[in-house]
Design an enzyme around this catalytic site. Structure first.
Site, PDB file in Angstrom:
ATOM      1  N   ASP A  91     -19.908  33.380  13.936  1.00 56.38           N
ATOM      2  CA  ASP A  91     -19.795  32.679  13.007  1.00 56.38           C
ATOM      3  C   ASP A  91     -19.632  31.172  13.269  1.00 56.38           C
ATOM      4  O   ASP A  91     -19.005  31.010  14.499  1.00 56.38           O
ATOM      5  CB  ASP A  91     -18.650  33.076  12.000  1.00 56.38           C
ATOM      6  CG  ASP A  91     -18.758  32.365  10.613  1.00 56.38           C
ATOM      7  OD1 ASP A  91     -19.921  31.965  10.363  1.00 56.38           O
ATOM      8  OD2 ASP A  91     -17.957  32.534  10.055  1.00 56.38           O
ATOM      9  N   HIS A 190     -15.382  25.979   1.999  1.00 55.48           N
ATOM     10  CA  HIS A 190     -14.496  26.927   2.707  1.00 55.48           C
ATOM     11  C   HIS A 190     -13.019  26.581   2.583  1.00 55.48           C
ATOM     12  O   HIS A 190     -12.767  25.660   1.845  1.00 55.48           O
ATOM     13  CB  HIS A 190     -14.877  26.362   4.283  1.00 55.48           C
ATOM     14  CG  HIS A 190     -15.823  26.867   5.128  1.00 55.48           C
ATOM     15  ND1 HIS A 190     -16.765  25.810   5.670  1.00 55.48           N
ATOM     16  CD2 HIS A 190     -16.454  27.944   5.267  1.00 55.48           C
ATOM     17  CE1 HIS A 190     -17.916  26.751   6.286  1.00 55.48           C
ATOM     18  NE2 HIS A 190     -17.622  27.845   5.885  1.00 55.48           N
ATOM     19  N   GLY A 191     -12.445  27.777   2.447  1.00 55.01           N
ATOM     20  CA  GLY A 191     -11.060  27.950   2.214  1.00 55.01           C
ATOM     21  C   GLY A 191     -10.765  27.965   0.670  1.00 55.01           C
ATOM     22  O   GLY A 191     -11.708  28.022  -0.003  1.00 55.01           O
ATOM     23  N   HIS A 224     -21.648  30.669   2.333  1.00 57.70           N
ATOM     24  CA  HIS A 224     -20.360  30.528   3.274  1.00 57.70           C
ATOM     25  C   HIS A 224     -19.173  30.291   2.185  1.00 57.70           C
ATOM     26  O   HIS A 224     -19.518  29.801   0.982  1.00 57.70           O
ATOM     27  CB  HIS A 224     -20.371  29.236   4.249  1.00 57.70           C
ATOM     28  CG  HIS A 224     -21.174  29.727   5.541  1.00 57.70           C
ATOM     29  ND1 HIS A 224     -20.360  30.071   6.631  1.00 57.70           N
ATOM     30  CD2 HIS A 224     -22.311  29.952   5.632  1.00 57.70           C
ATOM     31  CE1 HIS A 224     -21.076  30.439   7.615  1.00 57.70           C
ATOM     32  NE2 HIS A 224     -22.620  30.420   7.000  1.00 57.70           N
TER      33      HIS A 224
HETATM   34 ZN   LIG Z   1     -18.493  29.404   6.905  1.00 55.67          ZN
END
Ligand SMILES: [Zn+2]
Length: 306
Positions: A91, A190-191, A224
């Site tokens: 990744d 992300h997150g 993602h």
């Molecule tokens: Zn990612």
């Protein structure tokens, strides 16, 4: 709810074959990050429970902690013993050297990430990396990234990213780089925000944009930053053309919360496997629910456990 999983995959199938089959069935492949053996055991146990294919991911930081060759050896051994289609992705790989290292170690896929660079530079460096890893393993799956979806699978105060990828840049990027799958910015991030960890808020995706990008790019698409996304949006995103979905923060939250609980249960407990067994189980439940949702095995078994 559509029942899939009628054509079971085995450890002999390639990642490309599994993705093509899932696409035909209207299903998606779950990608789950691991940083240690507890997380790896949890993901493998979820795959064994559901008999569904799974993509294990490790970012540069996770690979550094685990050991690139050590992780590859463990995943290979799990795959052989279980006869399940368990795959391994490098990744967010930010350099040619790290991509080559992963390809040589035996990873099935590499997420080449130069998305922080200007578009032309992203194209040039991604193309160079695709050629290098395919020279090592022609069957390897090369993923490229465009757009900004923030960095770090962590709990965040404010939302990151913003600008959505356009179908035109997706088409140009795929044509110029020779990637097998594309990771665009389509409302993902992300997150997770604190409100998402508490279950009070959900991420929403631009489904129309996903369909337009799929049409223009003509390759597999990866989402993602899937943690905290609304279940219905996941289903619709897969229908619109998403093939791989990354979940990391949800696993990390489950890992941390269950570890806290396990440690608090008995301050005199020092046996690692007694402390860690409930952690494996908690993370496994998150992975299992996501796998079932992405492959629509049973609607009543679906639900976020975090
Ligand atoms: Zn990612």
């Amino acid at each position: 709810m559509m029942a899939t999983g009628t054509h079971k995959s085995t450890s002999k199938d390639t990642l490309r074959q599994v993705l093509a089959r899932l696409e035909r069935e209207g299903a998606g492949l779950g990608h789950f990050n691991v940083a240690d053996h507890v997380l790896l055991k949890a993901v493998v146990a979820a795959a064994a429970d559901t008999k569904l294919p799974v993509l294990i991911g490790a970012s540069e930081g996770e690979r550094e902690f685990f050991g690139v060759r050590q992780l590859t050896a463990l995943v290979k051994s799990e795959r052989e013993e279980s006869d399940l289609p368990i795959f391994l992705n490098a990744d967010h790989t930010h350099s040619l050297a790290k991509a080559i290292e992963a390809a040589k170690a035996g990873f099935d896929a590499v997420t080449i990430d130069f998305s922080g660079l200007p578009f032309e530079e992203n194209v040039a460096r991604t193309k160079e990396t695709v050629q290098a890893i395919k020279a090592i393993n022609p069957a390897i799956l090369a993923e490229g990234e465009i757009g900004d979806i923030g960095t770090g699978s962590e709990i965040k105060e404010t939302a990151q990213g913003g600008q959505l990828s356009t179908p035109e840049e997706a088409r140009q990027f795929v044509e110029a780089t020779g990637i097998d799958n594309l990771a665009p910015a389509v409302g993902n991030m992300h997150g997770m925000l604190k409100s998402m960890v508490q279950g009070k808020a959900k991420k929403h995706l631009d489904l129309e944009r996903i369909a337009q990008i799929k049409q223009a790019a003509g390759v597999f698409l990866t989402l993602h930053g899937g943690s905290g996304t609304d279940d219905e949006h996941f289903r619709k995103a897969i229908a619109a053309g998403i093939n791989i979905i990354h979940i990391n923060t949800e696993l990390r939250v489950a890992w941390r919360e269950s570890l806290d609980k396990s440690l608090a249960r008995d301050s005199n407990e020092v046996v690692p496997y007694k402390i860690l067994r409930p952690v494996v189980d908690s993370v496994k439940q998150v992975v299992r629910a996501r796998l079932r949702l992405f492959q629509s095995v049973s609607s009543d078994a679906v639900g976020t456990v975090a």
